[in-house]
Scaffold this motif. Structure first.
Motif, short mmCIF file in Angstrom:
data_model
loop_
_atom_site.label_atom_id
_atom_site.label_comp_id
_atom_site.label_asym_id
_atom_site.label_seq_id
_atom_site.Cartn_x
_atom_site.Cartn_y
_atom_site.Cartn_z
N LEU A 18 0.86 -1.18 0.00
CA LEU A 18 0.00 0.00 0.00
C LEU A 18 0.89 1.23 0.00
O LEU A 18 1.73 1.39 0.88
N MET A 19 0.71 2.10 -0.97
CA MET A 19 1.56 3.28 -1.08
C MET A 19 0.69 4.54 -1.18
O MET A 19 -0.31 4.55 -1.89
N ARG A 20 1.08 5.57 -0.45
CA ARG A 20 0.41 6.86 -0.62
C ARG A 20 1.12 7.62 -1.75
O ARG A 20 2.33 7.47 -1.95
N HIS A 21 0.37 8.42 -2.48
CA HIS A 21 0.97 9.25 -3.53
C HIS A 21 1.98 10.23 -2.94
O HIS A 21 1.99 10.51 -1.74
N GLY A 22 2.82 10.78 -3.79
CA GLY A 22 3.80 11.77 -3.35
C GLY A 22 3.18 13.11 -3.07
O GLY A 22 1.97 13.34 -3.25
N HIS A 23 4.02 14.05 -2.63
CA HIS A 23 3.56 15.38 -2.23
C HIS A 23 2.79 16.07 -3.35
O HIS A 23 3.16 16.03 -4.52
N GLU A 74 0.23 9.07 -11.45
CA GLU A 74 1.62 9.47 -11.67
C GLU A 74 2.54 8.72 -10.71
O GLU A 74 3.63 8.28 -11.09
N THR A 75 2.11 8.56 -9.48
CA THR A 75 2.88 7.80 -8.49
C THR A 75 3.08 6.37 -8.97
O THR A 75 4.20 5.84 -8.97
N ALA A 76 2.00 5.73 -9.38
CA ALA A 76 2.08 4.34 -9.83
C ALA A 76 2.95 4.20 -11.07
O ALA A 76 3.71 3.23 -11.20
N GLU A 77 2.87 5.16 -11.98
CA GLU A 77 3.66 5.08 -13.21
C GLU A 77 5.15 5.21 -12.94
O GLU A 77 5.97 4.58 -13.62
N LEU A 157 0.98 -3.77 -6.14
CA LEU A 157 1.17 -2.43 -5.61
C LEU A 157 -0.13 -1.67 -5.75
O LEU A 157 -0.71 -1.62 -6.84
N LEU A 158 -0.59 -1.05 -4.67
CA LEU A 158 -1.74 -0.16 -4.71
C LEU A 158 -1.27 1.25 -4.36
O LEU A 158 -0.85 1.51 -3.23
N ALA A 159 -1.30 2.15 -5.34
CA ALA A 159 -0.97 3.56 -5.11
C ALA A 159 -2.28 4.28 -4.84
O ALA A 159 -3.10 4.46 -5.74
N ALA A 160 -2.47 4.68 -3.59
CA ALA A 160 -3.75 5.26 -3.19
C ALA A 160 -3.54 6.52 -2.36
O ALA A 160 -2.63 7.30 -2.61
N HIS A 161 -4.37 6.69 -1.34
CA HIS A 161 -4.47 7.95 -0.62
C HIS A 161 -4.32 7.74 0.89
O HIS A 161 -4.44 6.62 1.40
N ASP A 162 -4.11 8.85 1.58
CA ASP A 162 -3.98 8.83 3.04
C ASP A 162 -5.16 8.11 3.69
O ASP A 162 -5.00 7.12 4.41
N GLY A 163 -6.37 8.61 3.43
CA GLY A 163 -7.55 8.02 4.07
C GLY A 163 -7.78 6.59 3.66
O GLY A 163 -8.11 5.74 4.51
N VAL A 164 -7.62 6.28 2.39
CA VAL A 164 -7.83 4.92 1.89
C VAL A 164 -6.88 3.94 2.58
O VAL A 164 -7.29 2.89 3.08
N ASN A 165 -5.60 4.29 2.64
CA ASN A 165 -4.63 3.38 3.24
C ASN A 165 -4.85 3.25 4.75
O ASN A 165 -4.67 2.17 5.31
N ARG A 166 -5.23 4.33 5.41
CA ARG A 166 -5.58 4.23 6.83
C ARG A 166 -6.70 3.22 7.05
O ARG A 166 -6.65 2.38 7.96
N LEU A 167 -7.74 3.33 6.24
CA LEU A 167 -8.89 2.45 6.39
C LEU A 167 -8.54 0.99 6.12
O LEU A 167 -9.00 0.08 6.81
N LEU A 168 -7.67 0.75 5.14
CA LEU A 168 -7.25 -0.62 4.84
C LEU A 168 -6.36 -1.18 5.95
O LEU A 168 -6.49 -2.35 6.33
N ASP A 184 -1.18 7.14 10.62
CA ASP A 184 -0.78 8.29 9.82
C ASP A 184 -0.03 7.83 8.57
O ASP A 184 0.76 6.86 8.63
N GLN A 185 -0.26 8.50 7.44
CA GLN A 185 0.34 8.10 6.17
C GLN A 185 1.10 9.28 5.57
O GLN A 185 0.50 10.26 5.12
N ASP A 186 2.42 9.20 5.56
CA ASP A 186 3.24 10.25 4.99
C ASP A 186 3.23 10.17 3.47
O ASP A 186 2.96 9.11 2.88
N TYR A 187 3.58 11.27 2.81
CA TYR A 187 3.67 11.28 1.36
C TYR A 187 4.67 10.22 0.88
O TYR A 187 5.78 10.10 1.40
N ALA A 188 4.25 9.45 -0.11
CA ALA A 188 5.08 8.42 -0.77
C ALA A 188 5.50 7.30 0.17
O ALA A 188 6.39 6.52 -0.16
N ALA A 189 4.86 7.21 1.33
CA ALA A 189 5.16 6.11 2.25
C ALA A 189 4.53 4.82 1.73
O ALA A 189 3.53 4.83 1.02
N PHE A 190 5.13 3.68 2.12
CA PHE A 190 4.52 2.40 1.77
C PHE A 190 4.39 1.52 3.00
O PHE A 190 5.14 1.64 3.97
#
Length: 238
Positions: A18-23, A74-77, A157-168, A184-190
């Motif tokens: 699970l990855m959050r998108h970058g800044h 863009e993050t996933a690519e 790999l799932l490139a998603a969002h702060d809230g989505v990854n928190r919920l998962l 908490d999910q930092d930018y580009a964290a996995f």
């Protein structure tokens, strides 16, 4: 019946990163909010994602999925570059939405946005007057379970969002909605989630790593939460 090659040494285990998108800059040069649906990564965000992509270079991803919004695609690519794996959109992983900012009384806005996930487990809880948190968790978990039921992959790999990854992650650890505010999910964290899948169902969930930021492993200087980073500029406009 297993319809995939399980992780080495296991009989029915798959790995989901699970990855959050970058800044992203959600505000223009005058400090006014931009449409988050169209916001791209900043140069800083691309650098963060490249650092994460380098850390994940030896992970043999079979599928790479994103929510479909520009910042996750863009993050996933960036992670997919050179792998020969196409990026797939799944709107089931779209981010939770806040309500109309001006409809929240001024004295309640800081609590609603900065601490919007802390009461996620309370009956009827909504994120900052917007989406019902329990409904969004049901949506994103169902989306992940659909992918877990698909044959033919071992690493996703799932490139998603702060809230989505928190919920998962809250679902994965068995806490329901009670732990959403803590993940908490930092930018580009996995985060690394292993799942035992039998007959298309997730029978066991194991967290192997959470909120790893390869560009800053020790979190030096990262003292704000993700909610504070995103919403303090908005609150400052009041």
């Amino acid at each position: 019946m297993t319809t995939f090659t399980p992780l080495a040494g296991t009989t029915a285990r798959r790995r989901v990163v699970l990855m959050r998108h970058g800044h992203v800059s959600y505000y223009d040069s005058a400090g006014q909010p931009l449409n988050p649906k169209t916001a791209p990564l900043t140069d800083e965000g691309r650098g963060q994602v490249r650092a994460t992509a380098e850390a994940l270079k030896d992970v043999p991803f079979d599928r790479i999925v994103c929510s479909g919004l520009p910042r996750t695609r863009e993050t996933a690519e960036i992670v997919a570059d050179g792998r020969g794996v196409s990026v797939e959109d799944d709107p089931g992983f779209l981010e939770i939405r806040a309500g109309r900012y001006r409809l929240i009384p001024r004295e309640e806005r800081a609590a609603a946005y900065l601490y919007g996930f802390d009461g996620a487990h309370l009956p009827g809880a909504r994120f900052a007057g917007g989406d019902a948190i329990a409904e969004v968790q049901a949506r994103v978990v169902a989306a992940l379970e659909r992918w877990l039921a698909k044959p033919g992959w071992t690493h996703l790999l799932l490139a998603a969002h702060d809230g989505v990854n928190r919920l998962l992650l809250s679902w994965a650890c068995g806490a329901g909605l009670a732990a959403v505010g803590s993940f908490d999910q930092d930018y580009a964290a996995f985060s690394v989630l292993d799942v035992d899948v039998e007959d298309g169902r997730a029978t066991r969930r194991i967290l192997k790593a959470v909120n790893v930021t390869p560009g800053n492993l020790s979190k030096a200087g990262r003292h704000e939460t993700s909610m504070e980073q995103v919403f303090r500029p908005l609150l400052a406009l009041d």
